[in-house]
Scaffold this active site. Structure first.
Site, short mmCIF file in Angstrom:
data_model
loop_
_atom_site.label_atom_id
_atom_site.label_comp_id
_atom_site.label_asym_id
_atom_site.label_seq_id
_atom_site.Cartn_x
_atom_site.Cartn_y
_atom_site.Cartn_z
N SER A 61 0.85 -1.19 0.00
CA SER A 61 0.00 0.00 0.00
C SER A 61 0.89 1.23 0.00
O SER A 61 1.66 1.42 -0.93
CB SER A 61 -0.94 -0.02 1.21
OG SER A 61 -1.83 1.08 1.17
N HIS A 85 -2.51 -1.16 -3.38
CA HIS A 85 -3.68 -0.34 -3.14
C HIS A 85 -3.60 0.90 -4.03
O HIS A 85 -2.92 1.88 -3.73
CB HIS A 85 -3.74 0.11 -1.67
CG HIS A 85 -4.09 -0.98 -0.73
ND1 HIS A 85 -3.96 -0.86 0.64
CD2 HIS A 85 -4.55 -2.24 -0.94
CE1 HIS A 85 -4.33 -1.99 1.23
NE2 HIS A 85 -4.69 -2.84 0.28
N ASP A 122 -4.44 -4.58 6.09
CA ASP A 122 -4.78 -5.48 4.99
C ASP A 122 -3.61 -6.40 4.67
O ASP A 122 -2.46 -5.95 4.56
CB ASP A 122 -5.15 -4.67 3.75
CG ASP A 122 -5.68 -5.53 2.62
OD1 ASP A 122 -6.32 -6.55 2.92
OD2 ASP A 122 -5.46 -5.17 1.46
#
Length: 337
Positions: A156, A183, A276
């Site tokens: 991310s 992401h 995540d």
């Protein structure tokens, strides 16, 4: 939510100020007219989010993002006149820690303001540590058949540079296939793929439904839905869970691999905000995969790898510069077996 705004154009600065002030749960923390001033104001008053322009005098947004994430880390959204026209700088800023990018709203065009607010809302949910309750992918009986050694990478904040650093050290004749979930909005997926093509010798392509995995290729999640590996041994996309703020989700990919990939591979969780990927990494570890989390020192944001460490989901915790060598070692071992 307190928001700092950085832009050297008075008109753009005013449009952004009005857009933020018009939302009842947002507050303008401060205004800055170049990157240097933004760095100074973050030291004095670190906001929840910075709207960072890219092309500015004195100090551009790429360098300002790097310094802010090093000295006073906070969420950063790139807001620039043309994302397409500045795509190299956009990915450099994301590599330094920016979360996403969006075009600067134009006076008299409310759609641009609406798009900006939607981007901010997604970031607000991420900052709020959203609940992760959702349906778990249930294991299914794998389909018989040979599969290449697989390396699955999730990232991310700061991810583009970290991913490039790893892939640039992998030879094009590797026996492994790679799946990457970063992401990033689907709008930027093609730009990310093109950017990575200039960073490594592997074949980079966007993941499409129905694709089989081929050695020496990197498949990048390319939609706002979640990329999964299906029981038919092909790549697929799923909208579920719809309310999950991480889109595409690393957890969803990792869980599908634990259920459907019939040989242990290598899974890597890199720098990023939030949690995540941690639960999915643990599932892969329990399925005999070799799992790696990036260490704190080399992470732009030590969120996702930290969550993996807390769950004891990583077999190894490594600095970024050692991850590629470990991947090559493991790929060669599995390919010989």
């Amino acid at each position: 939510m307190r928001i700092g705004i950085v832009n050297d154009m008075p008109m753009a600065l005013e449009i952004l100020r009005r857009t933020i002030s018009g939302q009842h749960d947002y507050q303008v923390a401060w205004l800055a007219r170049d990157g240097k001033e933004a760095v100074q104001k973050c030291v004095q008053d670190t906001p929840d989010l910075v709207l960072m322009d890219l092309i500015m005098p004195t100090m551009d947004g790429v360098e300002a993002t790097r310094i802010i994430m090093d000295k006073t880390p906070c969420a950063i959204l790139v807001v620039t006149a043309s994302v397409d026209g500045n795509i190299t700088q956009v990915f450099e800023a994301m590599g330094n820690g920016a979360l996403d990018a969006v075009n600067t709203p134009v006076l008299g065009q409310p759609q641009g303001q609406e798009t900006l607010i939607k981007k901010i809302e997604v970031i607000r949910k991420l900052l709020g540590n959203p609940a992760t309750s959702r349906k778990t992918v249930l294991p299914q009986k794998p389909v018989e058949g040979d599969l290449p050694p697989l390396v699955a990478i999730g990232a991310s904040t700061g991810g583009p540079q970290a991913i490039a650093a790893i892939l640039s050290k992998i030879p094009k004749n590797t026996a492994a296939a790679f799946i990457v979930v970063q992401h990033v909005d689907a709008f930027f997926a093609n730009g990310l793929a093109e950017w990575l093509k200039h960073k490594c010798s592997l074949k980079i392509q966007l993941a499409e439904p129905g694709q089989c995995l081929t050695p020496g290729r990197v498949y990048i999640a390319a939609k706002n839905d979640h990329l999964i590996f299906g029981h038919s041994h092909t790549l697929q996309y799923t909208a579920e869970p719809e309310d999950y703020p991480y889109r595409p989700s690393v957890d969803i990919l990792f869980e599908s691999l634990a259920a459907n990939y019939n040989r242990p591979g290598i899974a890597v969780l890199l720098t990023g905000m939030g949690r995540d990927g941690a639960k999915g990494l643990l599932m892969l570890k329990n399925a005999a995969w070799h799992t790696i989390a990036q260490d704190e020192k080399t992470s732009v944001v030590y969120g996702m790898p930290k969550a993996a460490k807390e769950l004891d989901a990583a077999v190894q915790i490594l600095p970024l510069e050692r991850i590629a060598a470990e991947i090559l070692l493991r790929v060669n071992e599995t390919d010989e077996n």
